[in-house]
Each structure stands twice: as C-alpha cells, then as structure tokens.
Design a protein around this motif. Structure first.
Motif, PDB file in Angstrom:
ATOM      1  N   ASP A  98     -22.158 -22.830  -3.774  1.00  0.00           N
ATOM      2  CA  ASP A  98     -23.050 -23.703  -4.541  1.00  0.00           C
ATOM      3  C   ASP A  98     -24.366 -23.020  -4.906  1.00  0.00           C
ATOM      4  OD1 ASP A  98     -23.939 -23.601  -1.935  1.00  0.00           O
ATOM      5  OD2 ASP A  98     -24.437 -25.731  -1.787  1.00  0.00           O
ATOM      6  N   VAL A  99     -24.410 -21.693  -4.773  1.00  0.00           N
ATOM      7  CA  VAL A  99     -25.616 -20.940  -5.117  1.00  0.00           C
ATOM      8  C   VAL A  99     -25.352 -20.094  -6.360  1.00  0.00           C
ATOM      9  CG1 VAL A  99     -27.220 -19.132  -4.378  1.00  0.00           C
ATOM     10  CG2 VAL A  99     -26.441 -20.857  -2.739  1.00  0.00           C
ATOM     11  N   ALA A 100     -26.204 -20.254  -7.360  1.00  0.00           N
ATOM     12  CA  ALA A 100     -26.116 -19.449  -8.580  1.00  0.00           C
ATOM     13  C   ALA A 100     -27.041 -18.244  -8.440  1.00  0.00           C
ATOM     14  CB  ALA A 100     -26.525 -20.280  -9.792  1.00  0.00           C
ATOM     15  N   VAL A 101     -26.576 -17.096  -8.913  1.00  0.00           N
ATOM     16  CA  VAL A 101     -27.365 -15.866  -8.843  1.00  0.00           C
ATOM     17  C   VAL A 101     -27.398 -15.233 -10.228  1.00  0.00           C
ATOM     18  CG1 VAL A 101     -27.534 -13.559  -7.815  1.00  0.00           C
ATOM     19  CG2 VAL A 101     -26.778 -15.486  -6.418  1.00  0.00           C
ATOM     20  N   GLU A 102     -28.525 -14.686 -10.586  1.00  0.00           N
ATOM     21  CA  GLU A 102     -28.704 -14.046 -11.888  1.00  0.00           C
ATOM     22  C   GLU A 102     -27.583 -13.034 -12.164  1.00  0.00           C
ATOM     23  OE1 GLU A 102     -31.995 -11.087 -14.043  1.00  0.00           O
ATOM     24  OE2 GLU A 102     -32.495 -12.137 -12.182  1.00  0.00           O
ATOM     25  N   GLY A 103     -26.857 -13.240 -13.247  1.00  0.00           N
ATOM     26  CA  GLY A 103     -25.787 -12.327 -13.630  1.00  0.00           C
ATOM     27  C   GLY A 103     -24.452 -12.590 -12.962  1.00  0.00           C
ATOM     28  N   PHE A 104     -24.418 -13.513 -11.991  1.00  0.00           N
ATOM     29  CA  PHE A 104     -23.176 -13.806 -11.277  1.00  0.00           C
ATOM     30  C   PHE A 104     -22.160 -14.404 -12.243  1.00  0.00           C
ATOM     31  CE2 PHE A 104     -21.074 -16.582  -7.798  1.00  0.00           C
ATOM     32  CZ  PHE A 104     -20.157 -15.587  -7.510  1.00  0.00           C
ATOM     33  N   CYS A 105     -20.941 -13.922 -12.176  1.00  0.00           N
ATOM     34  CA  CYS A 105     -19.818 -14.359 -13.013  1.00  0.00           C
ATOM     35  C   CYS A 105     -19.864 -13.770 -14.419  1.00  0.00           C
ATOM     36  CB  CYS A 105     -19.735 -15.887 -13.113  1.00  0.00           C
ATOM     37  SG  CYS A 105     -19.342 -16.696 -11.542  1.00  0.00           S
ATOM     38  N   SER A 106     -21.025 -13.763 -15.051  1.00  0.00           N
ATOM     39  CA  SER A 106     -21.091 -13.245 -16.417  1.00  0.00           C
ATOM     40  C   SER A 106     -20.951 -11.732 -16.460  1.00  0.00           C
ATOM     41  CB  SER A 106     -22.406 -13.661 -17.080  1.00  0.00           C
ATOM     42  OG  SER A 106     -23.517 -13.110 -16.389  1.00  0.00           O
ATOM     43  N   SER A 107     -21.503 -11.053 -15.447  1.00  0.00           N
ATOM     44  CA  SER A 107     -21.442  -9.591 -15.470  1.00  0.00           C
ATOM     45  C   SER A 107     -21.138  -8.964 -14.118  1.00  0.00           C
ATOM     46  CB  SER A 107     -22.771  -9.020 -15.989  1.00  0.00           C
ATOM     47  OG  SER A 107     -23.850  -9.389 -15.131  1.00  0.00           O
ATOM     48  N   LYS A 108     -21.120  -9.750 -13.048  1.00  0.00           N
ATOM     49  CA  LYS A 108     -20.893  -9.154 -11.732  1.00  0.00           C
ATOM     50  C   LYS A 108     -20.465 -10.198 -10.712  1.00  0.00           C
ATOM     51  CE  LYS A 108     -25.868  -9.497 -10.858  1.00  0.00           C
ATOM     52  NZ  LYS A 108     -27.132  -8.739 -10.722  1.00  0.00           N
ATOM     53  N   CYS A 109     -19.799  -9.708  -9.658  1.00  0.00           N
ATOM     54  CA  CYS A 109     -19.391 -10.553  -8.533  1.00  0.00           C
ATOM     55  C   CYS A 109     -20.251 -10.251  -7.310  1.00  0.00           C
ATOM     56  CB  CYS A 109     -17.925 -10.309  -8.194  1.00  0.00           C
ATOM     57  SG  CYS A 109     -16.804 -10.568  -9.588  1.00  0.00           S
ATOM     58  N   GLY A 110     -20.980  -9.161  -7.396  1.00  0.00           N
ATOM     59  CA  GLY A 110     -21.862  -8.718  -6.326  1.00  0.00           C
ATOM     60  C   GLY A 110     -22.537  -7.447  -6.789  1.00  0.00           C
ATOM     61  N   THR A 111     -23.418  -6.927  -5.984  1.00  0.00           N
ATOM     62  CA  THR A 111     -24.102  -5.694  -6.357  1.00  0.00           C
ATOM     63  C   THR A 111     -24.614  -4.992  -5.111  1.00  0.00           C
ATOM     64  OG1 THR A 111     -25.779  -4.767  -7.851  1.00  0.00           O
ATOM     65  CG2 THR A 111     -26.411  -6.700  -6.585  1.00  0.00           C
ATOM     66  N   HIS A 112     -24.981  -3.733  -5.272  1.00  0.00           N
ATOM     67  CA  HIS A 112     -25.658  -3.041  -4.175  1.00  0.00           C
ATOM     68  C   HIS A 112     -26.805  -2.230  -4.744  1.00  0.00           C
ATOM     69  CE1 HIS A 112     -24.575   1.312  -4.424  1.00  0.00           C
ATOM     70  NE2 HIS A 112     -23.479   0.893  -5.032  1.00  0.00           N
ATOM     71  N   GLY A 113     -27.785  -1.975  -3.915  1.00  0.00           N
ATOM     72  CA  GLY A 113     -28.957  -1.234  -4.356  1.00  0.00           C
ATOM     73  C   GLY A 113     -29.777  -0.810  -3.155  1.00  0.00           C
ATOM     74  N   SER A 114     -31.033  -0.488  -3.395  1.00  0.00           N
ATOM     75  CA  SER A 114     -31.914  -0.081  -2.304  1.00  0.00           C
ATOM     76  C   SER A 114     -33.325  -0.550  -2.606  1.00  0.00           C
ATOM     77  CB  SER A 114     -31.890   1.438  -2.121  1.00  0.00           C
ATOM     78  OG  SER A 114     -32.383   2.088  -3.287  1.00  0.00           O
ATOM     79  N   SER A 115     -34.134  -0.600  -1.565  1.00  0.00           N
ATOM     80  CA  SER A 115     -35.516  -1.036  -1.720  1.00  0.00           C
ATOM     81  C   SER A 115     -36.372  -0.358  -0.662  1.00  0.00           C
ATOM     82  CB  SER A 115     -35.609  -2.558  -1.579  1.00  0.00           C
ATOM     83  OG  SER A 115     -36.943  -3.010  -1.750  1.00  0.00           O
ATOM     84  N   LEU A 116     -37.664  -0.250  -0.936  1.00  0.00           N
ATOM     85  CA  LEU A 116     -38.585   0.311   0.040  1.00  0.00           C
ATOM     86  C   LEU A 116     -38.916  -0.721   1.100  1.00  0.00           C
ATOM     87  CD1 LEU A 116     -41.109   2.236  -2.244  1.00  0.00           C
ATOM     88  CD2 LEU A 116     -39.520   3.249  -0.603  1.00  0.00           C
ATOM     89  N   SER A 117     -39.093  -0.264   2.311  1.00  0.00           N
ATOM     90  CA  SER A 117     -39.461  -1.168   3.396  1.00  0.00           C
ATOM     91  C   SER A 117     -40.841  -1.753   3.138  1.00  0.00           C
ATOM     92  CB  SER A 117     -39.454  -0.424   4.735  1.00  0.00           C
ATOM     93  OG  SER A 117     -40.378   0.649   4.705  1.00  0.00           O
ATOM     94  N   ALA A 118     -41.055  -2.962   3.616  1.00  0.00           N
ATOM     95  CA  ALA A 118     -42.333  -3.636   3.398  1.00  0.00           C
ATOM     96  C   ALA A 118     -43.447  -3.021   4.238  1.00  0.00           C
ATOM     97  CB  ALA A 118     -42.191  -5.118   3.722  1.00  0.00           C
ATOM     98  N   LYS A 119     -43.086  -2.456   5.381  1.00  0.00           N
ATOM     99  CA  LYS A 119     -44.086  -1.898   6.293  1.00  0.00           C
ATOM    100  C   LYS A 119     -43.866  -0.399   6.474  1.00  0.00           C
ATOM    101  CE  LYS A 119     -44.371  -6.214   8.953  1.00  0.00           C
ATOM    102  NZ  LYS A 119     -44.202  -6.835  10.294  1.00  0.00           N
ATOM    103  N   ASN A 120     -44.945   0.271   6.840  1.00  0.00           N
ATOM    104  CA  ASN A 120     -44.848   1.694   7.158  1.00  0.00           C
ATOM    105  C   ASN A 120     -44.161   1.884   8.502  1.00  0.00           C
ATOM    106  OD1 ASN A 120     -46.157   2.373   4.835  1.00  0.00           O
ATOM    107  ND2 ASN A 120     -48.143   2.756   5.783  1.00  0.00           N
TER     108      ASN A 120
END
Length: 260
Positions: A98-120
């Motif tokens: 019951d949760v909609a996610v940007e791009g879900f179904c129209s272009s992807k079923c899931g995704t992976h990526g990376s991000s910088l940590s919030a703290k040093n």
C-alpha cells in the motif's frame, strides 16, 4: 546487511537473507550457491584466489506508523535507508503493497545506490550502499512479479505458482536478489556493468527473465517443481523454504548462468 521496512517483513523474506549465509554445499541448488557466483567478478581483478564475499545480518527496523507517509520520493527512500549502518553496510528498504514510491511500476520494481553517511566516522564521511524493493501485489504484479503473474506485455503464458504462495512477496525476493547481486558487483556506480552508466546492465539485470536453462521471452526456463504444491522454484533456502532467483551474467564466459 540491515533491513528497514515501511511496515512489516514476512517470514519468507526474513529467511531469504539468512539463506545467503548457508553452506553453499548444503544443497545442490541453494541460495548460498547462487550467491557464490558473484565471486567470479572479484576473481577477475586478481590472479590470487580472493576471500569469499561474506555477509552478516544487521538490525531490522519496522516503520509500522508510516513515518514518511504512503507516497515516497527517491530522496525519502534514502532517508529511510540512512537509519541503518553508515559504514560497510547494505541497508535494505522494503515497502509494503500500500506504499507508492516515485517511479515504482512505471520504470522500476526496486533500485540500489549509495549515499554518504550523515556523521563523520574517524574524521571522515563514509559511503553506505542501499537497496529498495517494493511489493507490487496490488499495484503492478504483471510488471514486477512475473513469472508468478500474467505479464503486462509480451507472450501471455499462464503464470507459475509462487513457491511461498504469495505473488507479491515472491516477486520481491526476485528483485531483492537481483539488486543484491548488482550492489555486490557495482556498489558505487564504478564497478562491473555493461552499457551506459546511467542505465547499467549489471550482474542480474543483464539476464532479464532468465531463471532456468532454455529460457526465452515469456518462458522462465526449465525449473524445479514442488510435487505437493505445484510451485516453481530454482533455489533451496533455510527451513525448507524455496525461492526463485534470477540468472547471473558470468563475465568469464559472457553467458547467463542459472542454478538449474
């Protein structure tokens, strides 16, 4: 590997990551055997035999109050993922049907990526990898849960019976496995992939729709069938669970390698 879930995580999904940690020789076609195929990529960069890719399970966070609502942007997915480990981590976000996610179904079923940590950490900001997979059961099972649902396009062969008797969740396992292989071999966008960096074909996405030998468009391949339930699968997991896992591209042979 930590898990952050926008609602709840069913038993079949909890046991899937545990199955990755099994002895790969415990069963002929096991989840753990499938995972060892990712080591092929690491062996390409050195003549010495590398250590196996070792995963350990982290904490699990359930967001039963839908803290960010039921319509999420890609930025909010990263926000949820950042609740997990910030160093040497793959944080997995699973969203319920019951949760909609940007791009879900129209272009992807899931995704992976990376991000910088919030703290040093030790004076530096480190990177963590993340995966998001959505439950397509009520939104687009024909797009994200094939071959357990009639496809939206292409050959209309009858759908297969899902091994855990849940079309949406068994479809999520396929997507999670595919993205986990992509994360292991191309975690930060500069690893192993084919094609343009903006739309890379990775270890599993280079072999779309292939689950067994003899696969072709509309046919998942020659699979194992449970004699009691009639469900199709290709991998054994812990506690007798069965799963459908995608073929992985073998860079040493330039072919799609399947468990069965």
């Amino acid at each position: 590997m930590a898990s952050s879930s926008h609602l709840s995580v069913p038993l079949s999904q909890i046991l899937f990551p545990r199955s990755l940690l099994q002895n790969p020789h415990a069963a002929q076609s096991s989840v753990a055997t499938w995972w060892t195929a990712t080591e092929t990529y690491y062996n390409l960069i050195t003549s010495k035999k590398t250590s196996p890719l070792i995963l350990s399970l982290g904490s699990q966070i359930l967001d039963e109050s839908y803290s960010l609502g039921k319509s999420l942007s890609n930025k909010q997915i990263v926000q949820l993922a950042s609740n997990g480990g910030q160093k040497d981590a793959i944080n997995v976000v699973l969203t319920s049907s019951d949760v909609a996610v940007e791009g879900f179904c129209s272009s992807k079923c899931g995704t992976h990526g990376s991000s910088l940590s919030a703290k040093n950490i030790n004076g530096k900001r480190s990177k963590f990898a993340y995966i998001w997979v959505g439950n397509s059961e009520t939104q687009c099972p024909g797009h994200c849960a094939w071959p357990f649902h009639q496809p939206m396009y292409g050959p209309q062969n009858p759908p297969l019976i899902a091994p855990n008797n849940d079309v949406g969740l068994d479809g999520m396992v396929i997507s999670l496995a595919s993205l986990l292989a992509g994360t292991a071999t191309n975690p930060f966008g500069n690893g192993y992939f084919q094609g343009p960096k903006e739309a890379p074909l990775e270890a599993a996405s280079a072999c779309p729709g292939v689950f067994g030998k003899g696969a072709y468009p509309g046919y998942a391949g020659d699979l194992l069938v449970d004699s009691t339930t009639g469900a199709s699968y290709n991998a054994h997991g812990v506690n007798g669970r069965k799963y459908m896992l995608p073929a992985l591209f073998d860079p040493s042979t330039s072919t799609c390698s399947t468990l069965v």
